[in-house]
Motif scaffolding. Structure first.
Motif, PDB file in Angstrom:
ATOM      1  N   PRO A   1      42.716  11.589  64.024  1.00  0.00           N
ATOM      2  CA  PRO A   1      42.135   9.976  65.234  1.00  0.00           C
ATOM      3  C   PRO A   1      43.513   9.297  64.090  1.00  0.00           C
ATOM      4  CG  PRO A   1      40.344  10.255  63.497  1.00  0.00           C
ATOM      5  CD  PRO A   1      41.302  11.292  63.139  1.00  0.00           C
ATOM      6  N   ASP A   2      43.028   7.443  65.443  1.00  0.00           N
ATOM      7  CA  ASP A   2      44.229   7.054  64.588  1.00  0.00           C
ATOM      8  C   ASP A   2      42.855   5.639  63.958  1.00  0.00           C
ATOM      9  OD1 ASP A   2      45.929   7.112  66.304  1.00  0.00           O
ATOM     10  OD2 ASP A   2      46.110   6.192  67.606  1.00  0.00           O
ATOM     11  N   ASN A   3      44.223   5.238  63.888  1.00  0.00           N
ATOM     12  CA  ASN A   3      43.250   4.046  62.684  1.00  0.00           C
ATOM     13  C   ASN A   3      41.777   4.303  61.487  1.00  0.00           C
ATOM     14  OD1 ASN A   3      45.426   2.716  63.423  1.00  0.00           O
ATOM     15  ND2 ASN A   3      44.170   2.115  65.135  1.00  0.00           N
ATOM     16  N   VAL A   4      41.789   5.352  60.720  1.00  0.00           N
ATOM     17  CA  VAL A   4      41.523   5.995  60.017  1.00  0.00           C
ATOM     18  C   VAL A   4      41.292   5.738  58.822  1.00  0.00           C
ATOM     19  CG1 VAL A   4      39.535   7.580  59.320  1.00  0.00           C
ATOM     20  CG2 VAL A   4      39.886   7.600  62.076  1.00  0.00           C
ATOM     21  N   TRP A   5      40.514   5.810  58.020  1.00  0.00           N
ATOM     22  CA  TRP A   5      41.496   5.177  56.587  1.00  0.00           C
ATOM     23  C   TRP A   5      41.203   6.511  55.376  1.00  0.00           C
ATOM     24  CZ3 TRP A   5      39.402   6.989  51.723  1.00  0.00           C
ATOM     25  CH2 TRP A   5      40.390   5.784  50.003  1.00  0.00           C
ATOM     26  N   GLY A   6      42.473   7.576  55.482  1.00  0.00           N
ATOM     27  CA  GLY A   6      42.310   8.504  53.985  1.00  0.00           C
ATOM     28  C   GLY A   6      42.964   8.761  54.992  1.00  0.00           C
ATOM     29  N   VAL A   7      43.184   8.849  56.245  1.00  0.00           N
ATOM     30  CA  VAL A   7      43.880  10.190  56.996  1.00  0.00           C
ATOM     31  C   VAL A   7      45.307   9.617  57.356  1.00  0.00           C
ATOM     32  CG1 VAL A   7      43.507  11.068  60.028  1.00  0.00           C
ATOM     33  CG2 VAL A   7      41.613  10.497  57.759  1.00  0.00           C
ATOM     34  N   ILE A   8      46.043  10.339  56.836  1.00  0.00           N
ATOM     35  CA  ILE A   8      47.231  10.307  57.146  1.00  0.00           C
ATOM     36  C   ILE A   8      48.435  10.711  58.229  1.00  0.00           C
ATOM     37  CG2 ILE A   8      49.660  10.437  56.831  1.00  0.00           C
ATOM     38  CD1 ILE A   8      48.641   9.871  53.759  1.00  0.00           C
ATOM     39  N   LYS A   9      48.569  10.061  59.975  1.00  0.00           N
ATOM     40  CA  LYS A   9      49.170  10.896  60.494  1.00  0.00           C
ATOM     41  C   LYS A   9      50.173  11.200  61.082  1.00  0.00           C
ATOM     42  CE  LYS A   9      47.578  11.005  65.399  1.00  0.00           C
ATOM     43  NZ  LYS A   9      47.218  10.436  66.705  1.00  0.00           N
ATOM     44  N   PRO A  10      50.471  11.713  61.134  1.00  0.00           N
ATOM     45  CA  PRO A  10      52.553  11.532  61.214  1.00  0.00           C
ATOM     46  C   PRO A  10      53.161  10.723  62.052  1.00  0.00           C
ATOM     47  CG  PRO A  10      52.001  13.919  61.643  1.00  0.00           C
ATOM     48  CD  PRO A  10      51.024  12.849  62.022  1.00  0.00           C
ATOM     49  N   TYR A  11      52.787  10.317  63.456  1.00  0.00           N
ATOM     50  CA  TYR A  11      53.329   9.701  64.508  1.00  0.00           C
ATOM     51  C   TYR A  11      54.630   9.570  64.685  1.00  0.00           C
ATOM     52  CZ  TYR A  11      49.256   6.967  63.837  1.00  0.00           C
ATOM     53  OH  TYR A  11      47.719   6.240  63.765  1.00  0.00           O
ATOM     54  N   ILE A  12      54.495  11.198  64.828  1.00  0.00           N
ATOM     55  CA  ILE A  12      56.038  11.954  64.956  1.00  0.00           C
ATOM     56  C   ILE A  12      56.705  11.312  67.211  1.00  0.00           C
ATOM     57  CG2 ILE A  12      57.266  13.489  65.989  1.00  0.00           C
ATOM     58  CD1 ILE A  12      56.283  14.969  63.286  1.00  0.00           C
ATOM     59  N   GLY A  13      57.793  10.776  67.166  1.00  0.00           N
ATOM     60  CA  GLY A  13      58.009  10.662  68.147  1.00  0.00           C
ATOM     61  C   GLY A  13      57.658   9.230  68.838  1.00  0.00           C
ATOM     62  N   ILE A  14      57.060   8.266  67.670  1.00  0.00           N
ATOM     63  CA  ILE A  14      56.820   6.824  68.501  1.00  0.00           C
ATOM     64  C   ILE A  14      57.676   6.391  68.869  1.00  0.00           C
ATOM     65  CG2 ILE A  14      55.126   5.435  68.271  1.00  0.00           C
ATOM     66  CD1 ILE A  14      53.258   7.840  68.918  1.00  0.00           C
ATOM     67  N   SER A  15      58.736   5.644  67.869  1.00  0.00           N
ATOM     68  CA  SER A  15      59.806   4.720  68.330  1.00  0.00           C
ATOM     69  C   SER A  15      61.070   5.850  67.855  1.00  0.00           C
ATOM     70  CB  SER A  15      59.437   3.881  66.880  1.00  0.00           C
ATOM     71  OG  SER A  15      59.488   4.222  65.961  1.00  0.00           O
ATOM     72  N   ARG A  16      60.673   6.291  67.900  1.00  0.00           N
ATOM     73  CA  ARG A  16      62.534   7.178  67.141  1.00  0.00           C
ATOM     74  C   ARG A  16      61.840   8.829  67.176  1.00  0.00           C
ATOM     75  NH1 ARG A  16      64.917   7.518  61.171  1.00  0.00           N
ATOM     76  NH2 ARG A  16      62.227   7.253  59.876  1.00  0.00           N
ATOM     77  N   CYS A  17      62.621   9.721  67.668  1.00  0.00           N
ATOM     78  CA  CYS A  17      62.554  11.973  67.160  1.00  0.00           C
ATOM     79  C   CYS A  17      62.542  11.679  65.830  1.00  0.00           C
ATOM     80  CB  CYS A  17      63.567  12.624  68.254  1.00  0.00           C
ATOM     81  SG  CYS A  17      63.561  12.226  70.107  1.00  0.00           S
ATOM     82  N   TRP A  18      61.285  10.490  65.273  1.00  0.00           N
ATOM     83  CA  TRP A  18      61.196  10.979  63.993  1.00  0.00           C
ATOM     84  C   TRP A  18      59.862  10.772  63.394  1.00  0.00           C
ATOM     85  CZ3 TRP A  18      61.943  15.056  61.140  1.00  0.00           C
ATOM     86  CH2 TRP A  18      62.354  15.819  59.626  1.00  0.00           C
TER      87      TRP A  18
END
Length: 436
Positions: A228-245
């Motif tokens: 999930p987004d915006n959950v403390w302690g959860v680190i999401k990769p967020y790949i492909g949001i602003s670039r392909c990385w």
């Protein structure tokens, strides 16, 4: 705008009232991105002038080069800016230089892999692991090349898939280097303590070299799609949001630099232990050859006794393997230290040379591969034509060099005195005439 997904969302509680020199009701508020291909998120003191331009710190942006909005991040709302990032001359140069260098690396990595496939004897004594290492780096460079060249035409799913493949390739490269350093350490340790090392199951190496990166990439995919987004302690990769990385540094550190640092640390430990065992081999051989040196000194007391070299038949193979792994490890450490430094220390122009060398890793790996005499001999036995051509070119260059030096010496004028005349004549006369 949601700060994690970089997408606009309706929010009744959000207010849009950035500080402006004129009444905002006179402006048309446009919901869009800045009119440029690359933009960055910036915070700070925002000031909009009467012409619609933005002053942010020491920078000024015209109306088409920025957007101001309320950003939602971890439940907090704050006004920030998306501003255009105008590329410098080096950025424009590297747009064409890096893909060209990666093509060169891919060519030489392909040659290295083909040599192992067409010369099965190269796969023995750890050659299989070097081929897997080259395959991993080929995967990373080929996907990186695709992202650099075709990023404007990639969809969201293709962008994420290529990023995951590039992550897998680079992590697998370090894990296979870890395997090679461990195997070399086992061989050198057996020679140091005169113990025959038991054969290690190659399946465990394959499971470690391919399995560990696969597990890391699987976790990355799960967190990318299910976390999930915006959950403390959860680190999401967020790949492909602003670039392909990876979009954020914390995700890049956890899912990419973290596993690479672990594998590089293990490899450095094995390299140090191997060097210590190598010194033990030297001490043992010098101790065993001491009586022989004493006998030589008694027979020829005037001759200086030199310590004999190690017998090449005993340890040539493992020592050459250790030298190869040491060079590969030094190459990877140099590349990634400069990569991390360039990631955090601007400007990018400062790292132009090191970044270019990093993109030529495939060429350097091929050179290190050919520096091994045993492997070079096996390749030459299978493919003699390139080596014969190289020798002929070397001979032609060697013949051309003396001719040039001879021509340059003839062009030097002789001094017109008696001594020079007599000496030149004496050199041309027969031996008896010159003597008389």
């Amino acid at each position: 705008m949601d700060a994690h997904s970089f997408s606009c969302k309706p929010d009744e509680n959000a207010t849009f009232s950035p500080p402006a020199a004129a009444d905002l009701s006179k402006y048309n508020i446009v919901i869009a991105y800045p009119l440029c291909g690359v933009f960055v998120r910036k915070g700070g003191k925002i000031a909009i002038d009467r012409d619609g331009g933005l002053t942010l710190g020491d920078s000024h942006y015209p109306s088409g080069d920025f957007c101001v909005d309320t950003f939602l991040e971890n439940g907090l709302r704050k006004q920030e800016v998306l501003s255009c990032h105008r590329p410098s001359k080096w950025i424009r140069v590297r747009t064409y230089l890096f893909p060209a260098c990666k093509v060169i690396s891919l060519i030489f990595l392909s040659i290295t892999i083909a040599c192992h496939l067409f010369v099965p004897r190269l796969l023995a004594h750890g050659g299989l692991y070097l081929m897997c290492y080259a395959v991993s780096l080929f995967t990373a460079f080929s996907t990186g090349f695709s992202v650099n060249v075709f990023h404007e035409h990639l969809g969201d799913s293709s962008c994420v898939n290529l990023a995951i493949a590039m992550q897998f390739g680079f992590i697998a490269t370090f894990f296979w280097l870890n395997v090679m350093c461990f195997e070399t350490w086992r061989k050198i340790r057996g020679l140091a303590y005169q113990k025959r090392s038991r054969p290690f199951p190659s399946g465990i190496y394959v499971l470690y070299g391919w399995g560990a990166p696969s597990c890391i990439c699987t976790i990355t995919i799960v967190m990318q799609h299910l976390a999930p987004d915006n959950v403390w302690g959860v680190i999401k990769p967020y790949i492909g949001i602003s670039r392909c990385w990876f979009r954020e540094d914390i995700g890049l550190l956890l899912y990419f630099y973290g596993p690479i640092s672990f594998a590089a640390t293990c490899s450095s430990v094995f390299i140090v232990l191997t060097f210590i065992n190598y010194k033990t081999i030297l001490r043992n051989f010098m101790t065993m050859s001491g009586p022989q040196r004493e006998r030589d000194r008694e027979v020829e007391p005037d001759k200086k006794a030199r310590p004999p070299k190690l017998p090449p038949v005993q340890i040539t193979g493992p020592i050459q393997d250790f030298s190869t792994k040491m060079k590969l490890f030094s190459l990877m450490v140099f590349c990634w230290i400069t990569e991390i430094l360039s990631w955090k220390i601007p400007p990018m122009e400062l790292w132009a040379l090191t970044d270019t060398l990093n993109s030529l890793q495939g060429l350097f790996i091929f050179i290190i591969f050919l520096l091994n005499r045993h492997k070079r001999a096996l390749v030459e036995e299978k493919f003699p034509l390139p080596f014969n051509l190289a020798r002929r070119c070397q001979k032609l260059m060697g013949k051309a060099a003396p001719n040039q030096s001879k021509g340059s010496s003839e062009s030097i004028p002789h001094e017109k005195d008696n001594n020079s005349t007599v000496s030149s004549v004496s050199m041309d006369l027969p031996k008896t005439t010159a003597t008389s």
